[in-house]
Design a protein around this motif. Structure first.
Motif, PDB file in Angstrom:
ATOM      1  N   LEU A 226      29.334  42.195  34.877  1.00  0.00           N
ATOM      2  CA  LEU A 226      30.302  43.128  34.496  1.00  0.00           C
ATOM      3  C   LEU A 226      30.153  44.108  33.438  1.00  0.00           C
ATOM      4  O   LEU A 226      30.575  45.037  33.397  1.00  0.00           O
ATOM      5  N   GLN A 227      29.316  43.490  32.371  1.00  0.00           N
ATOM      6  CA  GLN A 227      29.169  44.349  31.155  1.00  0.00           C
ATOM      7  C   GLN A 227      27.995  45.680  31.502  1.00  0.00           C
ATOM      8  O   GLN A 227      28.093  46.407  30.627  1.00  0.00           O
ATOM      9  N   LEU A 228      27.665  45.554  32.776  1.00  0.00           N
ATOM     10  CA  LEU A 228      26.742  46.698  33.027  1.00  0.00           C
ATOM     11  C   LEU A 228      27.626  48.058  33.743  1.00  0.00           C
ATOM     12  O   LEU A 228      27.064  48.873  33.946  1.00  0.00           O
ATOM     13  N   GLY A 229      28.944  47.568  33.777  1.00  0.00           N
ATOM     14  CA  GLY A 229      29.779  48.630  34.256  1.00  0.00           C
ATOM     15  C   GLY A 229      30.126  48.283  36.025  1.00  0.00           C
ATOM     16  O   GLY A 229      29.374  47.498  36.653  1.00  0.00           O
ATOM     17  N   GLN A 230      31.109  48.668  36.345  1.00  0.00           N
ATOM     18  CA  GLN A 230      31.692  48.302  37.753  1.00  0.00           C
ATOM     19  C   GLN A 230      30.666  48.839  38.922  1.00  0.00           C
ATOM     20  O   GLN A 230      30.347  48.158  39.784  1.00  0.00           O
ATOM     21  N   ALA A 231      30.122  50.047  38.590  1.00  0.00           N
ATOM     22  CA  ALA A 231      29.274  50.673  39.895  1.00  0.00           C
ATOM     23  C   ALA A 231      27.889  49.948  39.899  1.00  0.00           C
ATOM     24  O   ALA A 231      27.403  49.433  41.041  1.00  0.00           O
ATOM     25  N   SER A 232      27.251  49.504  38.517  1.00  0.00           N
ATOM     26  CA  SER A 232      26.014  49.024  38.563  1.00  0.00           C
ATOM     27  C   SER A 232      26.249  47.694  39.010  1.00  0.00           C
ATOM     28  O   SER A 232      25.439  47.014  39.623  1.00  0.00           O
ATOM     29  N   ALA A 233      27.295  46.691  38.497  1.00  0.00           N
ATOM     30  CA  ALA A 233      27.645  45.370  38.809  1.00  0.00           C
ATOM     31  C   ALA A 233      27.636  45.297  40.518  1.00  0.00           C
ATOM     32  O   ALA A 233      27.118  44.388  41.146  1.00  0.00           O
ATOM     33  N   SER A 234      28.376  46.413  41.178  1.00  0.00           N
ATOM     34  CA  SER A 234      28.574  46.340  42.603  1.00  0.00           C
ATOM     35  C   SER A 234      27.043  46.629  43.131  1.00  0.00           C
ATOM     36  O   SER A 234      26.952  45.938  44.299  1.00  0.00           O
ATOM     37  N   ALA A 235      26.417  47.446  42.771  1.00  0.00           N
ATOM     38  CA  ALA A 235      25.138  47.732  43.366  1.00  0.00           C
ATOM     39  C   ALA A 235      24.394  46.573  43.194  1.00  0.00           C
ATOM     40  O   ALA A 235      23.444  46.469  44.244  1.00  0.00           O
ATOM     41  N   LEU A 236      24.502  45.735  42.436  1.00  0.00           N
ATOM     42  CA  LEU A 236      23.493  44.432  42.336  1.00  0.00           C
ATOM     43  C   LEU A 236      24.270  43.386  43.144  1.00  0.00           C
ATOM     44  O   LEU A 236      23.740  42.009  42.877  1.00  0.00           O
ATOM     45  N   GLY A 237      25.209  43.589  43.817  1.00  0.00           N
ATOM     46  CA  GLY A 237      25.860  42.617  44.734  1.00  0.00           C
ATOM     47  C   GLY A 237      27.107  41.606  44.131  1.00  0.00           C
ATOM     48  O   GLY A 237      27.674  40.949  44.876  1.00  0.00           O
ATOM     49  N   ALA A 238      27.224  42.141  43.068  1.00  0.00           N
ATOM     50  CA  ALA A 238      28.609  41.338  42.462  1.00  0.00           C
ATOM     51  C   ALA A 238      30.111  42.080  43.096  1.00  0.00           C
ATOM     52  O   ALA A 238      30.150  43.233  43.135  1.00  0.00           O
ATOM     53  N   LYS A 239      30.753  41.214  43.418  1.00  0.00           N
ATOM     54  CA  LYS A 239      31.880  41.494  44.053  1.00  0.00           C
ATOM     55  C   LYS A 239      33.006  41.635  42.762  1.00  0.00           C
ATOM     56  O   LYS A 239      33.871  40.627  42.522  1.00  0.00           O
ATOM     57  N   VAL A 240      33.248  42.757  42.081  1.00  0.00           N
ATOM     58  CA  VAL A 240      33.682  42.942  40.814  1.00  0.00           C
ATOM     59  C   VAL A 240      35.529  42.335  40.970  1.00  0.00           C
ATOM     60  O   VAL A 240      35.916  41.650  39.960  1.00  0.00           O
ATOM     61  N   ALA A 241      36.099  43.071  41.771  1.00  0.00           N
ATOM     62  CA  ALA A 241      37.412  42.740  41.940  1.00  0.00           C
ATOM     63  C   ALA A 241      37.751  41.072  41.899  1.00  0.00           C
ATOM     64  O   ALA A 241      38.483  40.788  41.527  1.00  0.00           O
ATOM     65  N   LEU A 242      36.837  40.598  43.053  1.00  0.00           N
ATOM     66  CA  LEU A 242      36.887  39.240  43.363  1.00  0.00           C
ATOM     67  C   LEU A 242      36.698  38.325  42.086  1.00  0.00           C
ATOM     68  O   LEU A 242      37.355  37.316  41.718  1.00  0.00           O
ATOM     69  N   VAL A 243      35.660  38.792  41.351  1.00  0.00           N
ATOM     70  CA  VAL A 243      35.128  37.879  40.179  1.00  0.00           C
ATOM     71  C   VAL A 243      36.446  38.184  39.041  1.00  0.00           C
ATOM     72  O   VAL A 243      36.688  37.064  38.516  1.00  0.00           O
ATOM     73  N   ARG A 244      36.813  39.374  38.978  1.00  0.00           N
ATOM     74  CA  ARG A 244      37.869  39.309  38.131  1.00  0.00           C
ATOM     75  C   ARG A 244      39.047  38.651  38.091  1.00  0.00           C
ATOM     76  O   ARG A 244      39.709  38.094  37.361  1.00  0.00           O
ATOM     77  N   GLY A 245      39.355  38.764  39.402  1.00  0.00           N
ATOM     78  CA  GLY A 245      40.532  38.079  39.953  1.00  0.00           C
ATOM     79  C   GLY A 245      40.492  36.617  39.874  1.00  0.00           C
ATOM     80  O   GLY A 245      41.357  35.819  39.225  1.00  0.00           O
ATOM     81  N   GLY A 246      39.269  36.229  40.143  1.00  0.00           N
ATOM     82  CA  GLY A 246      39.026  34.673  40.054  1.00  0.00           C
ATOM     83  C   GLY A 246      38.978  34.144  38.852  1.00  0.00           C
ATOM     84  O   GLY A 246      39.549  32.936  38.180  1.00  0.00           O
ATOM     85  N   ALA A 247      38.372  34.964  37.833  1.00  0.00           N
ATOM     86  CA  ALA A 247      38.290  34.641  36.530  1.00  0.00           C
ATOM     87  C   ALA A 247      39.487  34.601  35.728  1.00  0.00           C
ATOM     88  O   ALA A 247      39.936  33.776  34.962  1.00  0.00           O
ATOM     89  N   LEU A 248      40.378  35.517  35.993  1.00  0.00           N
ATOM     90  CA  LEU A 248      41.762  35.725  35.259  1.00  0.00           C
ATOM     91  C   LEU A 248      42.597  34.367  35.793  1.00  0.00           C
ATOM     92  O   LEU A 248      43.384  33.896  35.149  1.00  0.00           O
ATOM     93  N   ILE A 249      42.523  34.115  37.134  1.00  0.00           N
ATOM     94  CA  ILE A 249      43.213  32.870  37.445  1.00  0.00           C
ATOM     95  C   ILE A 249      42.857  31.778  36.749  1.00  0.00           C
ATOM     96  O   ILE A 249      43.888  30.910  36.565  1.00  0.00           O
ATOM     97  N   LEU A 250      41.559  31.479  36.759  1.00  0.00           N
ATOM     98  CA  LEU A 250      41.236  30.296  35.734  1.00  0.00           C
ATOM     99  C   LEU A 250      41.683  30.341  34.423  1.00  0.00           C
ATOM    100  O   LEU A 250      42.055  29.316  33.858  1.00  0.00           O
ATOM    101  N   VAL A 251      41.752  31.796  33.953  1.00  0.00           N
ATOM    102  CA  VAL A 251      42.220  31.657  32.464  1.00  0.00           C
ATOM    103  C   VAL A 251      43.775  31.308  32.427  1.00  0.00           C
ATOM    104  O   VAL A 251      44.387  30.687  31.675  1.00  0.00           O
ATOM    105  N   VAL A 252      44.398  31.812  33.738  1.00  0.00           N
ATOM    106  CA  VAL A 252      45.936  31.527  33.520  1.00  0.00           C
ATOM    107  C   VAL A 252      46.188  30.082  33.736  1.00  0.00           C
ATOM    108  O   VAL A 252      47.124  29.398  33.137  1.00  0.00           O
ATOM    109  N   LEU A 253      45.529  29.455  34.625  1.00  0.00           N
ATOM    110  CA  LEU A 253      45.201  28.024  34.775  1.00  0.00           C
ATOM    111  C   LEU A 253      45.108  27.054  33.597  1.00  0.00           C
ATOM    112  O   LEU A 253      46.141  26.334  32.973  1.00  0.00           O
ATOM    113  N   MET A 254      43.906  27.678  32.943  1.00  0.00           N
ATOM    114  CA  MET A 254      43.772  26.879  31.675  1.00  0.00           C
ATOM    115  C   MET A 254      45.003  27.017  30.607  1.00  0.00           C
ATOM    116  O   MET A 254      45.277  26.110  29.734  1.00  0.00           O
TER     117      MET A 254
END
Length: 676
Positions: A226-254
């Motif tokens: 994610l620190q590479l930027g949304q466009a670069s992260a997506s080009a490398l195969g990362a599903k940015v929205a899914l990663v952000r959403g999943g990580a935020l849910i884990l933060v909320v749960l914790m």
């Protein structure tokens, strides 16, 4: 070629020695301070062994095993979990000020537990986690909904999160005042208490924290992209929205799991990652690891300080949330100095707004507001609920009704007028339409002095309170201006700095409220604007002050007109900029302090009234001051009347109603920014 390759490890970044040394020192101090009260009765070896065994015929051993050891363990566990959650949050948003506290997650969790306590207590018996998680998801959902159009810029996200925290806190306070017999202990719990009398809570929390921590660490690789930027992260195969959403849910749960068991332990999730980064943690792995370790040490130290303060304070409970909140203010200010991204900051954009209201005659607008104000006064004096039904009070009996309704109504109107004028001064002086006495910490500075006066038991009368509150307000805004000089008085630094100062005041409030008793009840009522405490002489004194300062405001119309042009342009036109700023600072401070003594520190009237004046077509300084004063008086007059009749025979503080409406207005304005 081989020579070049051998140099690569030598130039690779290495972990600074100060990081492990400083964290080891933090842990050593925390453990030593926590153990110190017991060392006279037990040896260090016996203390260490008390974590898994005890001697039945040795009372200190039993007490240490069932009280001290689980308290230390749960402090370390929660601190590590919140430290990790804070580091993940900052990585998700690329925001050095992001944490579960500043995003409103912890306040949302507390709000969820409060609602469940009142309306569905069976849910808490089934699982307190569900209510806390629902509240946390509500808070983070509001932040995302308000800021996604603005690109999640750091300042805007934190502003939204902190205002949501204040708004949900006001909702909690409303329930506390209405159902105090049920929620009194809940407030003490909400301030964050780690007191333990067995190992049950720790053993229940341990698997939850471990599972959530492992899930967060499994996201480390996509988070690093994610620190590479949304466009670069997506080009490398990362599903940015899914990663952000999943990580935020884990933060909320914790965060919610922690809140549901020990209350709000504020700012550990912010302080730990910031300190780890300041001490030299650079890569994502280093930040996650050292933020986790730092969080455990920080919370253990904060809890130990709270325990010591409780002991030294003759047994009055000092919640751990109080000591951790005192850490939060300096951390926000430290992190604030490093923020450079002011993009999409409300008020920072100099482009014209989406609409420019048509100028309207000031006499017409002021006349309409005056007519509405007179109508509100008449309804407030004449129409009110009785023991059996609503009744009209004849005009001939208004003299008798004045004793009960008049002084509080007059004080509310005058406080609203003072805040309307103070808000206009601040918005014009800073050039930021989102500035207000509440959000710049001026109300917080005045309130902090009032908290100190209550704690020390000094009875100096309303005049002394006004002088002290004025000094506190002036000191707060003066400090903010000094802090913001390096940023050329940018509105975002002023706003966040003011919110950092408010943290200190909130910590003092939690401290007093946790002590209970009549002092806590009186302070709680004042904090949220209990106008029924105002006497007739006090209202008349406030009238004289507001009228006098209102007349003096005619002298500052020219400075307020020139300052938005910039220091250089204002100086070239003959304005002594430094003296003009000092004069405006003092006038805004006195107006704010006078209103704060009556209505409490957080009503948002100082934010709303100048905006209403603009919407009503008053663009020049003098016209805006007049209309903002009338609008502020009308708003608080209506709030005072509703506070008196909505839950009759009980009463709500009028400042609390104004804060709820004002918080909604602020969030609406924030969501609307950037749509034009």
């Amino acid at each position: 070629m081989f020579a070049d390759s051998t140099r690569v490890p030598a130039t690779a970044p290495s972990l600074p020695r100060r990081l492990p040394v400083a964290i080891a020192l933090l842990w050593l101090v925390a453990l030593a301070a926590s153990s110190l009260p017991w060392l006279g009765q037990m040896t260090p070896g016996e203390l260490f062994a008390a974590f898994w065994s005890y001697t039945e015929d040795h009372y200190p051993s039993v007490l240490v095993h069932y009280s001290w050891a689980p308290r230390v363990s749960i402090a370390v566990l929660i601190g590590c979990g919140l430290g990790l959650a804070g580091a993940v949050t900052q990585q998700i948003l690329g925001n050095p000020l992001a944490s579960p506290t500043t995003l409103g997650v912890e306040a949302g969790g507390q709000f969820g537990v409060t609602i469940a306590t009142l309306f569905v207590p069976g849910l808490l018996a089934f699982s307190p986690d569900l209510a806390a998680v629902a509240g946390g998801l509500l808070a983070i959902g509001l932040v995302i909904a308000l800021t996604w159009r603005l690109g999640f810029s750091p300042v805007t996200v934190i502003l939204a999160g902190l205002v949501i925290t204040f708004f949900l806190g006001a909702m909690n306070m409303a329930f506390l005042l209405l159902k105090g017999e049920w929620l009194g202990n809940l407030f003490i719990w909400g301030a964050g208490s780690l007191v333990q009398n067995n190992w049950g809570p720790f053993l229940e929390l341990l698997p939850r924290v471990l599972i959530l921590a492992i899930a967060m660490l499994m996201l480390m690789r996509p988070l690093a992209l994610l620190q590479l930027g949304q466009a670069s992260a997506s080009a490398l195969g990362a599903k940015v929205a899914l990663v952000r959403g999943g990580a935020l849910i884990l933060v909320v749960l914790m965060s919610s799991v922690v809140v549901s068991r020990v209350g709000v332990v504020a700012f550990v999730g912010l302080a730990a990652p910031v300190l780890a980064k300041l001490l030299g943690a650079r890569t994502l792995g280093e930040r996650l690891l050292w933020s986790t370790i730092t969080g455990g040490g920080l919370l253990l130290l904060a809890d130990t300080l709270a325990h010591w303060a409780t002991t030294l304070g003759n047994g009055s409970i000092v919640p751990t949330g109080t000591t951790t909140a005192l850490i939060g203010g300096p951390i926000i200010l430290m992190a604030l100095q490093g923020i450079r991204n002011t993009h999409h900051m409300p008020g920072a954009d100099s482009s014209p707004a989406g609409f420019m209201p048509t100028r309207k005659p000031t006499v017409l607008i002021a006349g309409i507001l005056m007519a509405l104000l007179v109508l509100t006064i008449a309804v407030s004096m004449a129409w009110s609920p009785g023991l059996s039904s609503w009744n009209w009070t004849p005009v001939s009996n208004w003299g008798d009704a004045w004793v009960w309704r008049g002084p509080r109504l007059l004080a509310a109107i005058l406080a609203g007028m003072a805040l309307g004028m103070a808000g206009t001064l601040i918005q014009r002086m800073t050039g930021n339409p989102m500035g207000s006495p509440e959000l710049l910490g001026i109300s917080g500075g005045a309130a902090l002095v009032m908290v100190v006066l209550v704690l020390t038991g000094l009875d100096i009368g309303r005049g002394g309170q006004l002088v002290g509150a004025t000094a506190g307000a002036a000191a707060a805004l003066g400090l903010l201006i000094l802090l913001a000089r390096r940023h050329r008085f940018a509105g975002n630094q002023l706003l966040l700095g003011g919110l950092a100062l408010y943290v200190f005041m909130d910590a003092g409030l939690r401290l007093v409220m946790a002590s209970g008793g009549t002092v806590a009840s009186r302070l709680l009522n004042w904090m949220y604007g209990s106008t029924w405490l105002v006497s007739e002489p006090e209202a008349i004194g406030l009238l004289a002050l507001v009228l006098g300062l209102g007349a003096l405001l005619s002298l500052v119309i020219r400075p307020l007109t020139l300052l938005p042009l910039g220091d250089s342009a204002a100086s070239s036109l003959g304005l002594p900029v430094a003296r003009a700023r000092l004069l405006l600072l003092l006038m805004a401070s006195v107006l704010t302090a006078a209103a704060t003594v009556v209505i409490g520190p957080l009503s948002f009237v100082g934010l709303i009234a100048p905006h209403l004046a603009r919407v009503l077509g008053q663009q020049t300084v003098g016209r805006q001051l007049v209309v903002a004063a009338l609008a502020g008086g009308l708003l608080l007059a209506i709030a005072d009347y509703l506070a008196r009749v909505v839950v009759f025979p009980n009463q709500l503080p009028s400042g609390l109603l104004a804060a709820l409406v004002g918080g909604l207005y602020f969030l609406w304005g924030l969501s609307r920014h950037g749509r034009h």
